[in-house]
Motif scaffolding. Structure first.
Motif, PDB file in Angstrom:
ATOM      1  N   ILE A 100      -9.791   4.248   4.705  1.00 58.72           N
ATOM      2  CA  ILE A 100     -10.229   5.616   4.408  1.00 58.72           C
ATOM      3  C   ILE A 100      -9.457   6.049   3.171  1.00 58.72           C
ATOM      4  O   ILE A 100      -8.224   5.981   3.148  1.00 58.72           O
ATOM      5  CB  ILE A 100      -9.909   6.571   5.572  1.00 58.72           C
ATOM      6  CG1 ILE A 100     -10.590   6.104   6.856  1.00 58.72           C
ATOM      7  CG2 ILE A 100     -10.316   7.998   5.222  1.00 58.72           C
ATOM      8  CD1 ILE A 100     -10.068   6.796   8.094  1.00 58.72           C
ATOM      9  N   MET A 101     -10.180   6.467   2.159  1.00 62.21           N
ATOM     10  CA  MET A 101      -9.546   6.859   0.895  1.00 62.21           C
ATOM     11  C   MET A 101      -9.839   8.327   0.579  1.00 62.21           C
ATOM     12  O   MET A 101     -10.956   8.795   0.807  1.00 62.21           O
ATOM     13  CB  MET A 101     -10.077   6.013  -0.265  1.00 62.21           C
ATOM     14  CG  MET A 101      -9.795   4.529  -0.155  1.00 62.21           C
ATOM     15  SD  MET A 101      -8.052   4.093  -0.187  1.00 62.21           S
ATOM     16  CE  MET A 101      -7.583   4.667  -1.803  1.00 62.21           C
TER      17      MET A 101
ATOM     18  N   CYS B  75       0.817  -1.224   0.000  1.00 58.43           N
ATOM     19  CA  CYS B  75       0.000   0.000   0.000  1.00 58.43           C
ATOM     20  C   CYS B  75       0.845   1.265   0.000  1.00 58.43           C
ATOM     21  O   CYS B  75       0.315   2.373   0.103  1.00 58.43           O
ATOM     22  CB  CYS B  75      -0.930   0.018   1.207  1.00 58.43           C
ATOM     23  SG  CYS B  75      -2.264  -1.178   1.101  1.00 58.43           S
ATOM     24  N   ASP B  76       2.141   1.137  -0.118  1.00 54.41           N
ATOM     25  CA  ASP B  76       3.033   2.292  -0.012  1.00 54.41           C
ATOM     26  C   ASP B  76       2.680   3.408  -0.994  1.00 54.41           C
ATOM     27  O   ASP B  76       2.751   4.585  -0.652  1.00 54.41           O
ATOM     28  CB  ASP B  76       4.484   1.851  -0.218  1.00 54.41           C
ATOM     29  CG  ASP B  76       5.449   2.907   0.251  1.00 54.41           C
ATOM     30  OD1 ASP B  76       5.326   3.339   1.417  1.00 54.41           O
ATOM     31  OD2 ASP B  76       6.309   3.317  -0.549  1.00 54.41           O
ATOM     32  N   GLU B  77       2.250   3.049  -2.180  1.00 51.96           N
ATOM     33  CA  GLU B  77       1.938   4.049  -3.210  1.00 51.96           C
ATOM     34  C   GLU B  77       0.770   4.964  -2.815  1.00 51.96           C
ATOM     35  O   GLU B  77       0.694   6.108  -3.260  1.00 51.96           O
ATOM     36  CB  GLU B  77       1.615   3.331  -4.525  1.00 51.96           C
ATOM     37  CG  GLU B  77       1.519   4.234  -5.718  1.00 51.96           C
ATOM     38  CD  GLU B  77       1.300   3.447  -7.009  1.00 51.96           C
ATOM     39  OE1 GLU B  77       0.478   3.898  -7.827  1.00 51.96           O
ATOM     40  OE2 GLU B  77       1.957   2.406  -7.186  1.00 51.96           O
TER      41      GLU B  77
ATOM     42  N   LEU C  72      -6.853  -0.367  -5.476  1.00 48.49           N
ATOM     43  CA  LEU C  72      -6.916  -1.532  -6.363  1.00 48.49           C
ATOM     44  C   LEU C  72      -5.832  -1.481  -7.439  1.00 48.49           C
ATOM     45  O   LEU C  72      -5.259  -2.510  -7.804  1.00 48.49           O
ATOM     46  CB  LEU C  72      -8.290  -1.628  -7.032  1.00 48.49           C
ATOM     47  CG  LEU C  72      -9.475  -1.871  -6.099  1.00 48.49           C
ATOM     48  CD1 LEU C  72     -10.778  -1.763  -6.868  1.00 48.49           C
ATOM     49  CD2 LEU C  72      -9.361  -3.211  -5.407  1.00 48.49           C
ATOM     50  N   GLU C  73      -5.550  -0.286  -7.938  1.00 44.28           N
ATOM     51  CA  GLU C  73      -4.559  -0.122  -8.994  1.00 44.28           C
ATOM     52  C   GLU C  73      -3.121  -0.239  -8.488  1.00 44.28           C
ATOM     53  O   GLU C  73      -2.229  -0.641  -9.229  1.00 44.28           O
ATOM     54  CB  GLU C  73      -4.763   1.215  -9.697  1.00 44.28           C
ATOM     55  CG  GLU C  73      -6.061   1.273 -10.485  1.00 44.28           C
ATOM     56  CD  GLU C  73      -6.476   2.677 -10.874  1.00 44.28           C
ATOM     57  OE1 GLU C  73      -5.722   3.640 -10.596  1.00 44.28           O
ATOM     58  OE2 GLU C  73      -7.580   2.818 -11.432  1.00 44.28           O
ATOM     59  N   SER C  74      -2.888   0.110  -7.229  1.00 46.65           N
ATOM     60  CA  SER C  74      -1.522   0.117  -6.712  1.00 46.65           C
ATOM     61  C   SER C  74      -1.151  -1.150  -5.950  1.00 46.65           C
ATOM     62  O   SER C  74       0.032  -1.438  -5.775  1.00 46.65           O
ATOM     63  CB  SER C  74      -1.304   1.331  -5.811  1.00 46.65           C
ATOM     64  OG  SER C  74      -2.100   1.215  -4.643  1.00 46.65           O
TER      65      SER C  74
ATOM     66  N   TRP D  62     -14.789  -5.434  -1.588  1.00 44.36           N
ATOM     67  CA  TRP D  62     -14.826  -4.071  -1.058  1.00 44.36           C
ATOM     68  C   TRP D  62     -16.249  -3.530  -1.104  1.00 44.36           C
ATOM     69  O   TRP D  62     -16.955  -3.690  -2.092  1.00 44.36           O
ATOM     70  CB  TRP D  62     -13.905  -3.156  -1.867  1.00 44.36           C
ATOM     71  CG  TRP D  62     -12.476  -3.552  -1.733  1.00 44.36           C
ATOM     72  CD1 TRP D  62     -11.752  -4.309  -2.609  1.00 44.36           C
ATOM     73  CD2 TRP D  62     -11.607  -3.239  -0.648  1.00 44.36           C
ATOM     74  NE1 TRP D  62     -10.471  -4.477  -2.136  1.00 44.36           N
ATOM     75  CE2 TRP D  62     -10.352  -3.835  -0.933  1.00 44.36           C
ATOM     76  CE3 TRP D  62     -11.752  -2.522   0.537  1.00 44.36           C
ATOM     77  CZ2 TRP D  62      -9.262  -3.729  -0.076  1.00 44.36           C
ATOM     78  CZ3 TRP D  62     -10.669  -2.411   1.381  1.00 44.36           C
ATOM     79  CH2 TRP D  62      -9.444  -3.006   1.075  1.00 44.36           C
ATOM     80  N   LYS D  63     -16.632  -2.879  -0.006  1.00 39.06           N
ATOM     81  CA  LYS D  63     -17.956  -2.266   0.059  1.00 39.06           C
ATOM     82  C   LYS D  63     -17.804  -0.859   0.635  1.00 39.06           C
ATOM     83  O   LYS D  63     -17.249  -0.684   1.727  1.00 39.06           O
ATOM     84  CB  LYS D  63     -18.878  -3.098   0.945  1.00 39.06           C
ATOM     85  CG  LYS D  63     -20.278  -2.537   1.018  1.00 39.06           C
ATOM     86  CD  LYS D  63     -21.174  -3.391   1.889  1.00 39.06           C
ATOM     87  CE  LYS D  63     -22.544  -2.759   1.890  1.00 39.06           C
ATOM     88  NZ  LYS D  63     -23.125  -2.637   3.184  1.00 39.06           N
TER      89      LYS D  63
END
Length: 132
Positions: A98-99, A70-72, A108-110, A119-120
């Protein structure tokens, strides 16, 4: 480009990390007082293969690997992972993330491991159950 948000993710991370007695529930009132619903979103993730989790150290390694990948997005997100159950099974991985923005897509992309979770998005942020 996302509009500026009054919610400081860094301030929240400091609150969470310095929770009295390590009890993160004690800082949740601060979170809800400052959280920007327009600029951020909350997602719950459940591991799709929880029925395969039986060995505690392997489950812990799975969770740790997810965090490393998740570093990105670390500047724009904050997450917690719960490992529920006991060694020998059954065990369960639950995530709350939290995004920045209203989509889980940057995670999802990183992080290639993110596809192994369902995911919900939390839609009703006024639900007392969701605020825990």
């Amino acid at each position: 480009e996302l509009p500026k948000s009054p919610f400081s993710l860094d301030a929240w991370k400091k609150q969470y990390s310095n929770a009295p007695g390590g009890d993160c529930y004690k800082v949740m009132p601060w979170f809800w007082e400052h959280f920007d619903r327009e600029g951020f979103s909350i997602f719950h993730g459940n591991y799709k293969y929880n029925n395969e989790l039986e060995v505690a150290f392997m489950t812990s390694n799975l969770a740790g690997g997810f965090v490393q990948r998740c570093d990105e997005v670390r500047k724009y997100s904050f997450g917690t992972i719960q490992i529920l159950g006991k060694d020998g099974g059954p065990m369960e991985l639950r995530l709350t993330w939290i995004m920045r923005g209203q989509a889980i897509d940057p995670l999802l992309e990183s992080n290639p491991d993110a596809e192994h979770y369902e995911w919900k998005k939390v839609e009703n942020l006024d639900d007392e159950k969701e605020k825990k």
